[in-house]
Design a protein around this motif. Structure first.
Motif, PDB file in Angstrom:
ATOM      1  N   UNK A 205      88.278  66.516 -69.736  1.00 18.96           N
ATOM      2  CA  UNK A 205      87.622  66.105 -68.494  1.00 18.96           C
ATOM      3  C   UNK A 205      86.219  65.569 -68.760  1.00 18.96           C
ATOM      4  N   UNK A 206      85.573  66.116 -69.792  1.00 14.47           N
ATOM      5  CA  UNK A 206      84.256  65.618 -70.146  1.00 14.47           C
ATOM      6  C   UNK A 206      84.321  64.158 -70.591  1.00 14.47           C
ATOM      7  N   UNK A 207      85.313  63.825 -71.431  1.00 12.52           N
ATOM      8  CA  UNK A 207      85.451  62.429 -71.878  1.00 12.52           C
ATOM      9  C   UNK A 207      85.732  61.498 -70.708  1.00 12.52           C
ATOM     10  N   UNK A 208      86.531  61.974 -69.733  1.00 13.92           N
ATOM     11  CA  UNK A 208      86.807  61.143 -68.560  1.00 13.92           C
ATOM     12  C   UNK A 208      85.570  60.979 -67.680  1.00 13.92           C
ATOM     13  N   UNK A 209      84.748  62.036 -67.627  1.00 11.99           N
ATOM     14  CA  UNK A 209      83.531  61.955 -66.812  1.00 11.99           C
ATOM     15  C   UNK A 209      82.540  60.958 -67.384  1.00 11.99           C
ATOM     16  N   UNK A 210      82.476  60.890 -68.712  1.00  8.05           N
ATOM     17  CA  UNK A 210      81.497  60.018 -69.361  1.00  8.05           C
ATOM     18  C   UNK A 210      81.880  58.544 -69.307  1.00  8.05           C
ATOM     19  N   UNK A 211      83.073  58.234 -68.812  1.00  5.19           N
ATOM     20  CA  UNK A 211      83.460  56.823 -68.695  1.00  5.19           C
ATOM     21  C   UNK A 211      82.566  56.098 -67.688  1.00  5.19           C
ATOM     22  N   UNK A 212      82.130  56.827 -66.645  1.00 13.07           N
ATOM     23  CA  UNK A 212      81.306  56.189 -65.625  1.00 13.07           C
ATOM     24  C   UNK A 212      79.954  55.730 -66.133  1.00 13.07           C
ATOM     25  N   UNK A 213      79.494  56.291 -67.239  1.00 13.99           N
ATOM     26  CA  UNK A 213      78.191  55.891 -67.775  1.00 13.99           C
ATOM     27  C   UNK A 213      78.259  54.498 -68.387  1.00 13.99           C
ATOM     28  N   UNK A 214      79.455  54.025 -68.717  1.00 12.08           N
ATOM     29  CA  UNK A 214      79.589  52.700 -69.338  1.00 12.08           C
ATOM     30  C   UNK A 214      79.198  51.559 -68.407  1.00 12.08           C
ATOM     31  N   UNK A 215      79.089  51.838 -67.118  1.00 10.50           N
ATOM     32  CA  UNK A 215      78.722  50.778 -66.168  1.00 10.50           C
ATOM     33  C   UNK A 215      77.214  50.548 -66.105  1.00 10.50           C
ATOM     34  N   UNK A 216      76.425  51.379 -66.780  1.00  6.76           N
ATOM     35  CA  UNK A 216      74.960  51.277 -66.725  1.00  6.76           C
ATOM     36  C   UNK A 216      74.476  50.545 -67.969  1.00  6.76           C
ATOM     37  N   UNK A 217      73.543  49.640 -67.778  1.00  4.50           N
ATOM     38  CA  UNK A 217      72.920  48.911 -68.888  1.00  4.50           C
ATOM     39  C   UNK A 217      71.672  49.673 -69.333  1.00  4.50           C
ATOM     40  N   UNK A 218      71.724  50.200 -70.546  1.00  2.63           N
ATOM     41  CA  UNK A 218      70.609  50.973 -71.090  1.00  2.63           C
ATOM     42  C   UNK A 218      69.849  50.131 -72.113  1.00  2.63           C
ATOM     43  N   UNK A 219      68.566  50.439 -72.231  1.00  3.00           N
ATOM     44  CA  UNK A 219      67.722  49.812 -73.248  1.00  3.00           C
ATOM     45  C   UNK A 219      66.655  50.828 -73.646  1.00  3.00           C
ATOM     46  N   UNK A 220      66.729  51.299 -74.901  1.00  7.06           N
ATOM     47  CA  UNK A 220      65.855  52.365 -75.358  1.00  7.06           C
ATOM     48  C   UNK A 220      65.081  51.918 -76.601  1.00  7.06           C
ATOM     49  N   UNK A 221      63.979  52.592 -76.813  1.00  6.24           N
ATOM     50  CA  UNK A 221      63.192  52.441 -78.043  1.00  6.24           C
ATOM     51  C   UNK A 221      63.413  53.690 -78.882  1.00  6.24           C
ATOM     52  N   UNK A 222      63.856  53.506 -80.117  1.00  9.31           N
ATOM     53  CA  UNK A 222      64.215  54.636 -80.976  1.00  9.31           C
ATOM     54  C   UNK A 222      63.037  55.134 -81.797  1.00  9.31           C
ATOM     55  N   UNK A 223      61.808  54.912 -81.328  1.00  9.38           N
ATOM     56  CA  UNK A 223      60.633  55.389 -82.053  1.00  9.38           C
ATOM     57  C   UNK A 223      59.677  56.103 -81.110  1.00  9.38           C
ATOM     58  N   UNK A 224      60.214  56.905 -80.216  1.00 10.82           N
ATOM     59  CA  UNK A 224      59.367  57.587 -79.255  1.00 10.82           C
ATOM     60  C   UNK A 224      59.332  59.083 -79.475  1.00 10.82           C
ATOM     61  N   UNK A 225      58.538  59.776 -78.630  1.00  8.75           N
ATOM     62  CA  UNK A 225      58.431  61.222 -78.736  1.00  8.75           C
ATOM     63  C   UNK A 225      59.676  61.933 -78.234  1.00  8.75           C
ATOM     64  N   UNK A 226      60.524  61.237 -77.463  1.00  8.33           N
ATOM     65  CA  UNK A 226      61.738  61.877 -76.954  1.00  8.33           C
ATOM     66  C   UNK A 226      62.729  62.195 -78.057  1.00  8.33           C
ATOM     67  N   UNK A 227      62.586  61.583 -79.224  1.00 13.94           N
ATOM     68  CA  UNK A 227      63.492  61.848 -80.337  1.00 13.94           C
ATOM     69  C   UNK A 227      62.971  62.920 -81.271  1.00 13.94           C
ATOM     70  N   UNK A 228      61.912  63.598 -80.891  1.00 11.80           N
ATOM     71  CA  UNK A 228      61.358  64.638 -81.749  1.00 11.80           C
ATOM     72  C   UNK A 228      62.329  65.810 -81.806  1.00 11.80           C
ATOM     73  N   UNK A 229      62.740  66.176 -83.018  1.00 13.01           N
ATOM     74  CA  UNK A 229      63.718  67.251 -83.167  1.00 13.01           C
ATOM     75  C   UNK A 229      63.168  68.631 -82.888  1.00 13.01           C
ATOM     76  N   UNK A 230      61.847  68.801 -82.857  1.00 20.53           N
ATOM     77  CA  UNK A 230      61.271  70.121 -82.619  1.00 20.53           C
ATOM     78  C   UNK A 230      61.252  70.507 -81.144  1.00 20.53           C
TER      79      UNK A 230
END
Length: 400
Positions: free
Chosen positions: A160-185
């Motif tokens: 059911x989780x995989x089916x739920x995540x199908x709806x996210x494919x309709x959104x256009x995302x654009x991220x920067x992979x060098x931000x503080x949100x990727x801090x593993x701590x």
């Protein structure tokens, strides 16, 4: 006593199993809510790393993928913690045109949690999150190796989780992979406040007022001794009062629980704020220390450059002195003095287009005197001049 201990153990196991089931259901329900709110927000504005709906969705997804994740046993028998990226790296390697290698080759991603968060953003931009999750769920052997019993990824709800995540494919995302949100701590914290309901319409207010009025009227009716009431009516009134009190108590407990959750959330935000402030102070201090060290290094380098310039000047003067000494040595050689004697006295001596200096002329004059003295001594030797005795005693000589 032994039977009592066994009974308590069974009760605890059942309670733990029920809590695990409730936890799984809550996470999946909140995941559906977060996908819905994310879709609603994307209709009005763009979604980026700063959007609270996206931050909450990523935190919920991290909790689901990390639910009852096994640790890694080392050679010494110790168990170290794992991240969901270790499971995704092993389970999604067979996905065609996957981004596993590109995530692994990122230089600014060192921790496993940071790589997992970068993977989530990359697959969201590729619109293949549901495809990756479905492919990972098909690898049963890898799931058993990474997750314990009772995990969401091992249950039937994972489909059911995989089916739920199908709806996210309709959104256009654009991220920067060098931000503080990727801090593993930084831990992933789920905010449940958008999914709590605080609705209180007019009907509920009127019903509460009616209940309070009935409580007051029933109390006044029971307090008046003039009215006659049967035992059945008194019993029914008491039962109604008890049920109403129970409803009020249930509402009070629900409100108290929500109040406690909000207080805990405020404390958590305050702790995160204090941690960020201390981290900012540490960064400023390290920046000041680095600036001071750079200033000292610059001064040292300038001092070294000045010393090298002085040494270079002294070296050039030594080279000039050595050249003068070599010139004087060549002038002191006998062959050079003989060549000077062979020249006429009236001629001028030119060396590389320059006239000789008076000091060199005096030096050459002294050298010619020494050479002439040596030549006279050599003429007086017996090797060059013949004595009269030798001439008389030589055979074949007839005097005139």
């Amino acid at each position: 006593m032994a039977s009592l201990g066994v009974g308590l153990h069974v009760i605890r196991r059942r309670g733990a199993g029920r809590s695990a089931v409730v936890e799984r259901r809550n996470l999946l329900t909140v995941c559906r809510f977060s996908v819905k709110t994310l879709l609603d927000r994307s209709c009005f504005e763009t979604i980026d790393d700063t959007s609270p709906e996206f931050v909450n969705f990523v935190s919920i997804l991290e909790h689901i993928l990390s639910h009852r994740l096994k640790g890694q046993t080392t050679w010494f028998g110790y168990e170290s913690s794992r991240s969901f990226w270790d499971y995704l790296k092993a389970a999604c390697s067979k996905v065609p045109h996957n981004c596993i290698r590109s995530i692994e080759s990122m230089e600014n991603m060192r921790s496993s949690r940071a790589k997992g968060r970068a993977w989530i953003r990359v697959v969201l931009m590729e619109k293949r999150l549901s495809e990756y999750i479905s492919s990972a769920l098909k690898d049963l052997k890898t799931k058993r190796r990474f997750y314990e019993d009772g995990a969401i990824m091992l249950g039937e709800e994972a489909g059911l989780l995989a089916d739920t995540l199908i709806g996210v494919n309709t959104i256009d995302f654009s991220f920067c992979l060098k931000g503080e949100s990727l801090d593993g701590s930084c831990p992933a914290v789920i905010d449940y406040t958008p999914y709590l309901k605080f609705t209180q319409n007019a009907d509920s207010i009127s019903s509460d007022e009616e209940e309070m009025r009935t409580l007051g009227s029933s109390g006044s009716d029971s307090s008046t001794p003039d009215k006659m009431a049967t035992a059945a009516s008194i019993f029914t009134e008491q039962s109604n009062l008890v049920s109403k009190c129970k409803r009020f108590e249930q509402k009070y407990r629900m409100t108290l629980e929500q109040k406690g959750y909000l207080e805990e959330l405020v404390c958590l935000r305050e702790a995160q704020l204090s941690q960020a402030v201390s981290h900012n102070k540490a960064l400023q201090q390290s920046l000041e220390d680095a600036h001071l060290s750079h200033t000292l290094e610059k001064e040292q380098l300038e001092y070294i450059v000045l010393e090298l310039q002085d040494q270079l000047k002294s070296f050039q003067s030594l080279e000039q002195l050595s050249a003068d000494m070599s010139l004087s040595q060549t002038s002191l050689e006998p062959s050079h003095t003989l060549s000077l004697e062979a020249r006429p006295t009236g001629t001028h001596w030119h060396h590389q287009g320059k006239e000789e200096t008076p000091s060199l002329r005096g030096l050459c004059g002294s050298l010619t005197s020494v050479a002439s003295y040596k030549s006279l001594a050599s003429l007086k030797s017996s090797e060059c001049l013949a004595s009269p005795a030798t001439e008389i005693s030589s055979p074949g000589f007839t005097p005139s």
